[in-house]
Design a protein around this motif. Structure first.
Motif, PDB file in Angstrom:
ATOM      1  N   SER A 178     -23.242  32.514  19.925  1.00  0.00           N
ATOM      2  CA  SER A 178     -22.442  31.331  19.965  1.00  0.00           C
ATOM      3  C   SER A 178     -21.564  31.280  21.621  1.00  0.00           C
ATOM      4  O   SER A 178     -21.721  32.375  22.230  1.00  0.00           O
ATOM      5  CB  SER A 178     -21.381  31.642  19.046  1.00  0.00           C
ATOM      6  OG  SER A 178     -20.397  32.896  19.324  1.00  0.00           O
ATOM      7  N   ILE A 179     -20.557  30.252  21.622  1.00  0.00           N
ATOM      8  CA  ILE A 179     -19.973  30.228  22.990  1.00  0.00           C
ATOM      9  C   ILE A 179     -18.569  30.122  22.441  1.00  0.00           C
ATOM     10  O   ILE A 179     -18.119  29.425  21.503  1.00  0.00           O
ATOM     11  CB  ILE A 179     -20.267  28.788  23.561  1.00  0.00           C
ATOM     12  CG1 ILE A 179     -21.785  28.745  24.196  1.00  0.00           C
ATOM     13  CG2 ILE A 179     -19.154  28.634  24.701  1.00  0.00           C
ATOM     14  CD1 ILE A 179     -22.225  27.288  24.409  1.00  0.00           C
ATOM     15  N   THR A 180     -17.742  30.867  22.981  1.00  0.00           N
ATOM     16  CA  THR A 180     -16.346  31.103  22.538  1.00  0.00           C
ATOM     17  C   THR A 180     -15.615  30.032  23.226  1.00  0.00           C
ATOM     18  O   THR A 180     -15.661  29.818  24.463  1.00  0.00           O
ATOM     19  CB  THR A 180     -15.794  32.430  23.095  1.00  0.00           C
ATOM     20  OG1 THR A 180     -16.408  33.488  22.305  1.00  0.00           O
ATOM     21  CG2 THR A 180     -14.289  32.791  22.775  1.00  0.00           C
ATOM     22  N   SER A 181     -14.690  29.395  22.541  1.00  0.00           N
ATOM     23  CA  SER A 181     -14.017  28.107  23.064  1.00  0.00           C
ATOM     24  C   SER A 181     -12.600  27.959  22.447  1.00  0.00           C
ATOM     25  O   SER A 181     -12.460  28.909  21.723  1.00  0.00           O
ATOM     26  CB  SER A 181     -14.691  26.714  22.743  1.00  0.00           C
ATOM     27  OG  SER A 181     -14.733  26.689  21.291  1.00  0.00           O
ATOM     28  N   THR A 182     -11.566  27.136  22.972  1.00  0.00           N
ATOM     29  CA  THR A 182     -10.499  27.055  22.440  1.00  0.00           C
ATOM     30  C   THR A 182     -10.329  26.413  21.329  1.00  0.00           C
ATOM     31  O   THR A 182     -11.231  25.728  20.809  1.00  0.00           O
ATOM     32  CB  THR A 182      -9.377  26.569  23.635  1.00  0.00           C
ATOM     33  OG1 THR A 182     -10.053  25.381  23.867  1.00  0.00           O
ATOM     34  CG2 THR A 182      -9.257  27.599  24.909  1.00  0.00           C
ATOM     35  N   ASN A 183      -9.112  26.329  20.378  1.00  0.00           N
ATOM     36  CA  ASN A 183      -9.167  25.646  19.152  1.00  0.00           C
ATOM     37  C   ASN A 183      -8.993  24.078  19.462  1.00  0.00           C
ATOM     38  O   ASN A 183      -8.162  23.488  20.436  1.00  0.00           O
ATOM     39  CB  ASN A 183      -7.552  25.953  18.677  1.00  0.00           C
ATOM     40  CG  ASN A 183      -7.373  25.212  17.402  1.00  0.00           C
ATOM     41  OD1 ASN A 183      -7.659  24.305  17.033  1.00  0.00           O
ATOM     42  ND2 ASN A 183      -6.273  25.988  16.664  1.00  0.00           N
ATOM     43  N   PRO A 184      -9.923  23.487  18.865  1.00  0.00           N
ATOM     44  CA  PRO A 184     -10.154  22.030  19.287  1.00  0.00           C
ATOM     45  C   PRO A 184      -9.033  21.049  18.869  1.00  0.00           C
ATOM     46  O   PRO A 184      -8.869  19.880  19.526  1.00  0.00           O
ATOM     47  CB  PRO A 184     -11.312  21.806  18.628  1.00  0.00           C
ATOM     48  CG  PRO A 184     -11.660  22.708  17.520  1.00  0.00           C
ATOM     49  CD  PRO A 184     -10.851  23.986  17.932  1.00  0.00           C
ATOM     50  N   LEU A 185      -8.100  21.596  17.688  1.00  0.00           N
ATOM     51  CA  LEU A 185      -7.084  20.876  17.270  1.00  0.00           C
ATOM     52  C   LEU A 185      -5.870  20.795  18.475  1.00  0.00           C
ATOM     53  O   LEU A 185      -5.005  19.959  18.393  1.00  0.00           O
ATOM     54  CB  LEU A 185      -6.678  21.181  16.135  1.00  0.00           C
ATOM     55  CG  LEU A 185      -7.524  21.020  14.878  1.00  0.00           C
ATOM     56  CD1 LEU A 185      -7.017  21.906  13.708  1.00  0.00           C
ATOM     57  CD2 LEU A 185      -7.319  19.741  14.598  1.00  0.00           C
ATOM     58  N   ALA A 186      -5.939  21.588  19.128  1.00  0.00           N
ATOM     59  CA  ALA A 186      -4.818  21.599  20.308  1.00  0.00           C
ATOM     60  C   ALA A 186      -5.376  21.652  21.418  1.00  0.00           C
ATOM     61  O   ALA A 186      -4.554  21.049  22.380  1.00  0.00           O
ATOM     62  CB  ALA A 186      -4.207  22.980  20.004  1.00  0.00           C
ATOM     63  N   SER A 187      -6.457  22.369  21.841  1.00  0.00           N
ATOM     64  CA  SER A 187      -6.685  22.430  23.311  1.00  0.00           C
ATOM     65  C   SER A 187      -7.949  21.528  23.796  1.00  0.00           C
ATOM     66  O   SER A 187      -8.763  21.268  22.955  1.00  0.00           O
ATOM     67  CB  SER A 187      -7.316  24.022  23.640  1.00  0.00           C
ATOM     68  OG  SER A 187      -7.717  24.038  24.686  1.00  0.00           O
ATOM     69  N   ASN A 188      -7.842  21.019  24.880  1.00  0.00           N
ATOM     70  CA  ASN A 188      -8.668  20.059  25.510  1.00  0.00           C
ATOM     71  C   ASN A 188     -10.200  20.769  25.566  1.00  0.00           C
ATOM     72  O   ASN A 188     -10.926  20.012  25.267  1.00  0.00           O
ATOM     73  CB  ASN A 188      -8.243  19.791  26.925  1.00  0.00           C
ATOM     74  CG  ASN A 188      -9.112  18.653  27.746  1.00  0.00           C
ATOM     75  OD1 ASN A 188      -9.179  17.600  27.142  1.00  0.00           O
ATOM     76  ND2 ASN A 188      -9.717  18.903  28.555  1.00  0.00           N
ATOM     77  N   SER A 189     -10.303  21.848  26.256  1.00  0.00           N
ATOM     78  CA  SER A 189     -11.587  22.475  26.398  1.00  0.00           C
ATOM     79  C   SER A 189     -12.349  22.514  25.020  1.00  0.00           C
ATOM     80  O   SER A 189     -13.591  22.363  25.000  1.00  0.00           O
ATOM     81  CB  SER A 189     -11.559  23.452  27.215  1.00  0.00           C
ATOM     82  OG  SER A 189     -11.001  24.660  26.500  1.00  0.00           O
ATOM     83  N   GLY A 190     -11.706  22.961  23.971  1.00  0.00           N
ATOM     84  CA  GLY A 190     -12.404  23.326  22.567  1.00  0.00           C
ATOM     85  C   GLY A 190     -12.804  21.789  22.242  1.00  0.00           C
ATOM     86  O   GLY A 190     -13.963  21.839  21.488  1.00  0.00           O
ATOM     87  N   ALA A 191     -11.934  20.937  22.428  1.00  0.00           N
ATOM     88  CA  ALA A 191     -12.191  19.796  21.786  1.00  0.00           C
ATOM     89  C   ALA A 191     -13.315  19.177  22.636  1.00  0.00           C
ATOM     90  O   ALA A 191     -14.369  18.487  21.957  1.00  0.00           O
ATOM     91  CB  ALA A 191     -11.003  18.637  21.741  1.00  0.00           C
ATOM     92  N   LEU A 192     -13.521  19.147  23.941  1.00  0.00           N
ATOM     93  CA  LEU A 192     -14.717  18.466  24.619  1.00  0.00           C
ATOM     94  C   LEU A 192     -16.139  19.350  24.356  1.00  0.00           C
ATOM     95  O   LEU A 192     -16.916  18.906  24.449  1.00  0.00           O
ATOM     96  CB  LEU A 192     -14.072  18.524  26.198  1.00  0.00           C
ATOM     97  CG  LEU A 192     -13.070  17.804  26.539  1.00  0.00           C
ATOM     98  CD1 LEU A 192     -13.067  17.898  28.096  1.00  0.00           C
ATOM     99  CD2 LEU A 192     -13.122  16.225  26.035  1.00  0.00           C
ATOM    100  N   TYR A 193     -16.011  20.556  23.923  1.00  0.00           N
ATOM    101  CA  TYR A 193     -17.104  21.380  23.567  1.00  0.00           C
ATOM    102  C   TYR A 193     -17.687  20.735  22.313  1.00  0.00           C
ATOM    103  O   TYR A 193     -18.652  20.532  22.224  1.00  0.00           O
ATOM    104  CB  TYR A 193     -16.913  22.744  23.314  1.00  0.00           C
ATOM    105  CG  TYR A 193     -17.888  23.715  22.886  1.00  0.00           C
ATOM    106  CD1 TYR A 193     -19.180  23.641  23.288  1.00  0.00           C
ATOM    107  CD2 TYR A 193     -17.682  24.390  21.887  1.00  0.00           C
ATOM    108  CE1 TYR A 193     -20.215  24.176  22.841  1.00  0.00           C
ATOM    109  CE2 TYR A 193     -18.773  25.218  21.173  1.00  0.00           C
ATOM    110  CZ  TYR A 193     -19.844  25.195  21.766  1.00  0.00           C
ATOM    111  OH  TYR A 193     -20.915  26.082  21.306  1.00  0.00           O
ATOM    112  N   LEU A 194     -16.742  20.519  21.444  1.00  0.00           N
ATOM    113  CA  LEU A 194     -17.186  19.799  19.994  1.00  0.00           C
ATOM    114  C   LEU A 194     -17.601  18.577  20.484  1.00  0.00           C
ATOM    115  O   LEU A 194     -18.656  18.043  19.768  1.00  0.00           O
ATOM    116  CB  LEU A 194     -16.052  19.818  18.977  1.00  0.00           C
ATOM    117  CG  LEU A 194     -15.693  21.197  18.364  1.00  0.00           C
ATOM    118  CD1 LEU A 194     -15.015  21.026  17.485  1.00  0.00           C
ATOM    119  CD2 LEU A 194     -16.836  21.929  18.121  1.00  0.00           C
ATOM    120  N   ALA A 195     -17.109  17.575  21.315  1.00  0.00           N
ATOM    121  CA  ALA A 195     -17.538  16.501  21.664  1.00  0.00           C
ATOM    122  C   ALA A 195     -18.832  16.420  22.188  1.00  0.00           C
ATOM    123  O   ALA A 195     -19.813  15.615  21.809  1.00  0.00           O
ATOM    124  CB  ALA A 195     -16.521  15.580  22.720  1.00  0.00           C
TER     125      ALA A 195
END
Length: 364
Positions: A178-195
């Motif tokens: 897995s890749i560790t990312s930030t919370n996509p509900l709050a943080s931009n980088s985590g959201a863009l990873y899911l995008a």
């Protein structure tokens, strides 16, 4: 005599109060500059706290005060009194512009692609299984390409590090891939990873409706759930990695590692992986006042501020040579040109992205 002494002390106290009031005023008032306040993504905090940046803005007549927030959290903030909001990508910026009835598009002074930071053992193990193509001489690999489609398929099948070729040589590689990312509900980088993951899982097509969201949810939920607790601050994840306490693969802004390298710092066994499909984080300033708009325009056009943005690892819009010159010594790790080697995934609207993030964080 006592009465005279009392009067003198009284005036001294009054003078002290007046002095305290004067000294307590905003420094900008005394210096003739205009104070401008903004809410920014945490990845830009070091830039706005840089004394050289503050001096450059002061030379233009502005004292800029900022506070950090998750990019996707900004829409829920009370921005009364703020002159600008500066999230890490265009989708939350567009939503903020609509919510605050801002005329015109957000200002985009600089951008940064998302990358994956890895230690050399992890990168080599991924390469042995065909998920990564490394560059550089054996033993000194510093960068590579992460093949997102096969990697995401493996992660979706609960593949573990122990199942990959050569992983037995490295005791630290264990658990789910897995890749560790930030919370996509709050943080931009985590959201863009899911995008990015949603785009790849949807057959390299933009996720734009409920049917497509439902199709990609099993993968995006798995990518999120395997991480457990997710941080909101991308700087914290980056700092963990650089100090050696992070996970094998960490999502980061290229600007974070570029700034570190430009400063002359090093990270042991560093490999910077550029996903073959990724998202460029378009740092987009939403002007809420005329003063806020002026700050955005200064960041776009002022040569000193552009040069300082590069020093902090950002790629200024409009001239690739500035970033190329600053990172010429670091070609082992960084790619100066992205065209032709990296496909940029389109980002869903803020409403769709928020729904993807919500479902990804929800329990089954």
């Amino acid at each position: 005599m006592k009465r005279i002494l009392g009067i003198v002390l009284a005036f001294a106290l009054i003078g002290g109060v007046i002095t305290a009031v004067v000294l307590g005023r905003d420094d900008s008032e005394a210096s003739g500059t205009t104070t401008v306040r903004g809410v920014i993504g945490s990845e830009k905090a070091k830039f706005f706290n840089d004394p050289k940046v503050l001096d450059a803005l002061a030379d233009q007549g502005y004292a800029v005060r900022t506070e950090s927030s998750g990019s996707w959290d900004m829409q829920g903030l009370d921005l009364k009194g703020a002159d600008f909001a500066f999230p890490g990508s265009s989708a939350p910026a567009d939503a903020l512009g609509r919510a605050h009835h801002v005329n015109g598009a957000p200002l985009r002074p600089f951008y940064s692609p998302l990358v994956v930071l890895a230690r050399r053992p992890a990168a080599r193990t991924l390469a042995a299984s065909g998920y990564v193509k490394l560059t550089g001489p054996a033993g000194r690999e510093g960068s590579g390409t992460l093949r997102m489609d096969p990697f995401l398929k493996a992660a979706g099948k609960d593949t573990t590090w122990q199942q990959l070729k050569g992983s037995g040589e490295y005791a630290e590689l264990k658990g789910a891939l897995s890749i560790t990312s930030t919370n996509p509900l709050a943080s931009n980088s985590g959201a863009l990873y899911l995008a990015t993951a949603a785009y790849v899982a949807n057959g390299n097509r933009l996720v734009g409706d409920a049917r497509a969201i439902a199709h990609v949810t099993p993968l995006t939920r798995k990518l999120t759930a395997v991480q457990g607790h997710q941080n909101v601050n991308s700087e914290d994840l980056f700092d963990d990695f650089t100090t050696g306490v992070g996970t094998p693969l960490v999502l980061a802004y290229e600007s974070q590692i570029a700034a570190l390298l430009i400063r002359g710092d090093t990270v042991d066994d560093l490999v910077v992986l550029y996903p073959d499909t990724t998202v460029f984080s378009d740092h987009s300033l939403v002007p809420l006042t005329d003063e806020g708009r002026e700050i955005g325009e200064l960041l776009q056009r002022d040569p000193t501020l552009r040069a300082l943005a590069v020093r902090h690892g950002f790629r200024p819009v409009g001239d690739a040579s500035e970033f190329a010159a600053a990172t010429a010594k670091h070609g082992t790790f960084l790619r100066q040109k992205l065209t032709g080697t990296v496909q940029q995934a389109p980002v869903p609207t803020a409403e769709v992205m928020r729904e993807i993030a919500r479902r990804s964080r929800a329990q089954k």
